[in-house]
Motif scaffolding. Structure first.
Motif, PDB file in Angstrom:
ATOM      1  N   VAL A 101     -24.152  22.907 -56.085  1.00  0.00           N
ATOM      2  CA  VAL A 101     -24.375  23.889 -57.141  1.00  0.00           C
ATOM      3  C   VAL A 101     -25.860  24.127 -57.409  1.00  0.00           C
ATOM      4  O   VAL A 101     -26.206  25.043 -58.141  1.00  0.00           O
ATOM      5  CB  VAL A 101     -23.689  23.475 -58.468  1.00  0.00           C
ATOM      6  N   SER A 102     -26.744  23.345 -56.810  1.00  0.00           N
ATOM      7  CA  SER A 102     -28.163  23.425 -57.140  1.00  0.00           C
ATOM      8  C   SER A 102     -28.987  24.054 -56.020  1.00  0.00           C
ATOM      9  O   SER A 102     -29.182  23.453 -54.967  1.00  0.00           O
ATOM     10  CB  SER A 102     -28.724  22.030 -57.437  1.00  0.00           C
ATOM     11  N   ALA A 103     -29.511  25.240 -56.287  1.00  0.00           N
ATOM     12  CA  ALA A 103     -30.438  25.865 -55.329  1.00  0.00           C
ATOM     13  C   ALA A 103     -31.741  25.086 -55.275  1.00  0.00           C
ATOM     14  O   ALA A 103     -32.367  24.977 -54.215  1.00  0.00           O
ATOM     15  CB  ALA A 103     -30.691  27.319 -55.722  1.00  0.00           C
ATOM     16  N   ASP A 120     -29.491  25.092 -37.712  1.00  0.00           N
ATOM     17  CA  ASP A 120     -28.547  26.015 -37.076  1.00  0.00           C
ATOM     18  C   ASP A 120     -27.111  25.488 -37.094  1.00  0.00           C
ATOM     19  O   ASP A 120     -26.169  26.224 -36.838  1.00  0.00           O
ATOM     20  CB  ASP A 120     -28.979  26.304 -35.636  1.00  0.00           C
ATOM     21  N   ARG A 121     -26.928  24.215 -37.430  1.00  0.00           N
ATOM     22  CA  ARG A 121     -25.595  23.601 -37.472  1.00  0.00           C
ATOM     23  C   ARG A 121     -25.049  23.472 -38.887  1.00  0.00           C
ATOM     24  O   ARG A 121     -23.915  23.040 -39.071  1.00  0.00           O
ATOM     25  CB  ARG A 121     -25.657  22.184 -36.891  1.00  0.00           C
ATOM     26  N   ILE A 122     -25.891  23.791 -39.884  1.00  0.00           N
ATOM     27  CA  ILE A 122     -25.510  23.553 -41.276  1.00  0.00           C
ATOM     28  C   ILE A 122     -25.415  24.868 -42.031  1.00  0.00           C
ATOM     29  O   ILE A 122     -26.334  25.673 -42.022  1.00  0.00           O
ATOM     30  CB  ILE A 122     -26.527  22.628 -41.981  1.00  0.00           C
ATOM     31  N   GLU A 123     -24.290  25.052 -42.698  1.00  0.00           N
ATOM     32  CA  GLU A 123     -24.095  26.211 -43.570  1.00  0.00           C
ATOM     33  C   GLU A 123     -23.969  25.704 -44.991  1.00  0.00           C
ATOM     34  O   GLU A 123     -23.023  24.979 -45.321  1.00  0.00           O
ATOM     35  CB  GLU A 123     -22.841  26.976 -43.177  1.00  0.00           C
ATOM     36  N   LEU A 124     -24.928  26.071 -45.826  1.00  0.00           N
ATOM     37  CA  LEU A 124     -24.905  25.689 -47.227  1.00  0.00           C
ATOM     38  C   LEU A 124     -24.161  26.745 -48.020  1.00  0.00           C
ATOM     39  O   LEU A 124     -24.420  27.937 -47.880  1.00  0.00           O
ATOM     40  CB  LEU A 124     -26.335  25.561 -47.761  1.00  0.00           C
ATOM     41  N   ARG A 125     -23.238  26.300 -48.843  1.00  0.00           N
ATOM     42  CA  ARG A 125     -22.512  27.205 -49.744  1.00  0.00           C
ATOM     43  C   ARG A 125     -22.768  26.761 -51.171  1.00  0.00           C
ATOM     44  O   ARG A 125     -22.333  25.681 -51.578  1.00  0.00           O
ATOM     45  CB  ARG A 125     -21.024  27.215 -49.426  1.00  0.00           C
ATOM     46  N   LEU A 126     -23.511  27.596 -51.896  1.00  0.00           N
ATOM     47  CA  LEU A 126     -23.824  27.307 -53.288  1.00  0.00           C
ATOM     48  C   LEU A 126     -22.715  27.816 -54.189  1.00  0.00           C
ATOM     49  O   LEU A 126     -22.206  28.913 -53.983  1.00  0.00           O
ATOM     50  CB  LEU A 126     -25.150  27.951 -53.689  1.00  0.00           C
ATOM     51  N   GLY A 127     -22.351  27.004 -55.170  1.00  0.00           N
ATOM     52  CA  GLY A 127     -21.311  27.384 -56.111  1.00  0.00           C
ATOM     53  C   GLY A 127     -20.389  26.209 -56.366  1.00  0.00           C
ATOM     54  O   GLY A 127     -20.598  25.110 -55.848  1.00  0.00           O
ATOM     55  N   ALA A 129     -17.775  23.677 -55.885  1.00  0.00           N
ATOM     56  CA  ALA A 129     -17.232  23.162 -54.625  1.00  0.00           C
ATOM     57  C   ALA A 129     -15.735  23.384 -54.503  1.00  0.00           C
ATOM     58  O   ALA A 129     -15.245  23.692 -53.413  1.00  0.00           O
ATOM     59  CB  ALA A 129     -17.558  21.680 -54.470  1.00  0.00           C
ATOM     60  N   LEU A 130     -15.006  23.247 -55.580  1.00  0.00           N
ATOM     61  CA  LEU A 130     -13.559  23.448 -55.509  1.00  0.00           C
ATOM     62  C   LEU A 130     -13.237  24.881 -55.109  1.00  0.00           C
ATOM     63  O   LEU A 130     -12.368  25.118 -54.255  1.00  0.00           O
ATOM     64  CB  LEU A 130     -12.904  23.081 -56.846  1.00  0.00           C
ATOM     65  N   ASP A 131     -13.957  25.844 -55.675  1.00  0.00           N
ATOM     66  CA  ASP A 131     -13.771  27.244 -55.277  1.00  0.00           C
ATOM     67  C   ASP A 131     -14.133  27.442 -53.811  1.00  0.00           C
ATOM     68  O   ASP A 131     -13.442  28.155 -53.079  1.00  0.00           O
ATOM     69  CB  ASP A 131     -14.613  28.176 -56.152  1.00  0.00           C
ATOM     70  N   THR A 132     -15.225  26.804 -53.384  1.00  0.00           N
ATOM     71  CA  THR A 132     -15.656  26.912 -51.986  1.00  0.00           C
ATOM     72  C   THR A 132     -14.592  26.355 -51.054  1.00  0.00           C
ATOM     73  O   THR A 132     -14.248  26.976 -50.043  1.00  0.00           O
ATOM     74  CB  THR A 132     -16.986  26.169 -51.774  1.00  0.00           C
ATOM     75  N   ALA A 149     -19.928  14.069 -54.481  1.00  0.00           N
ATOM     76  CA  ALA A 149     -20.406  14.954 -55.543  1.00  0.00           C
ATOM     77  C   ALA A 149     -19.974  14.372 -56.885  1.00  0.00           C
ATOM     78  O   ALA A 149     -19.844  13.167 -57.010  1.00  0.00           O
ATOM     79  CB  ALA A 149     -19.844  16.356 -55.342  1.00  0.00           C
ATOM     80  N   ASP A 150     -19.720  15.252 -57.835  1.00  0.00           N
ATOM     81  CA  ASP A 150     -19.330  14.773 -59.158  1.00  0.00           C
ATOM     82  C   ASP A 150     -18.035  13.971 -59.068  1.00  0.00           C
ATOM     83  O   ASP A 150     -17.027  14.444 -58.562  1.00  0.00           O
ATOM     84  CB  ASP A 150     -19.198  15.939 -60.144  1.00  0.00           C
ATOM     85  N   LYS A 151     -18.103  12.743 -59.513  1.00  0.00           N
ATOM     86  CA  LYS A 151     -16.984  11.810 -59.359  1.00  0.00           C
ATOM     87  C   LYS A 151     -15.682  12.294 -60.001  1.00  0.00           C
ATOM     88  O   LYS A 151     -14.624  12.132 -59.415  1.00  0.00           O
ATOM     89  CB  LYS A 151     -17.346  10.419 -59.894  1.00  0.00           C
TER      90      LYS A 151
END
Length: 165
Positions: A101-103, A120-127, A129-132, A149-151
């Motif tokens: 969630v943190s840019a 090139d192997r990593i795709e970051l998705r901000l937002g 995580a459950l929605d992602t 992440a958040d426990k």
């Protein structure tokens, strides 16, 4: 068996034994990983404890290689130590999707991924995580999921990831 009970099958982990195991297991981080740890501690001292331990990072690289993983999902990126370690272990053509969630924190990660030549192997998705995770397609197969992440959210993340083939 309790960890603090010395038996023939259980040794006390002294600082000297810990150093020996790290050295023998090739778990000592390389200069780039050391720099990432140091930068995280300097820039974000109150959150730096969220970085995985160097031996955990080495274990993640080892597990990814052992599995021959091609597709990984990580929940919780922070400054990118664990994702960098896992990306280094990926097979050719492999990919890692990491959620955070943190840019601000992941900007550090992006810089180190580029320097390690694994960006090139990593795709970051901000937002969230459950929605992602809910938005991920059912395919391709996931070889590995790392939830860090958040426990309180672990059960939800697990329920989204575990049923995937």
């Amino acid at each position: 068996m309790r960890n603090d009970t010395l038996t023939a099958r259980n040794l006390a982990l002294t600082p000297e034994l810990h150093d020996y195991l790290l050295d023998q297991g090739r778990m000592t981080p390389d200069p780039l990983l050391i720099e990432l740890i140091e930068l995280t501690h300097e820039a974000i001292p109150e959150q730096a404890h969220m970085t995985v331990a160097p031996e955990e990072g080495a274990l993640l690289t080892f597990l990814v290689r052992l599995l021959g993983a091609r597709t990984i999902v990580e929940v919780g990126t922070f400054t990118g130590y664990s994702s960098l370690c896992m990306a280094r272990g990926l097979r050719a053509g492999g990919s890692l999707i990491t959620c955070d969630v943190s840019a601000e924190y992941t900007d550090v990660a992006r810089d180190f991924w580029a320097r390690a030549q694994v960006d090139d192997r990593i795709e970051l998705r901000l937002g969230d995580a459950l929605d992602t995770l809910r938005a991920l397609p059912a395919e391709p197969h996931l070889d590995l999921a790392f939830i860090d992440a958040d426990k309180p959210g672990y059960i939800g993340y697990w329920e989204e990831l575990a049923p995937r083939p």
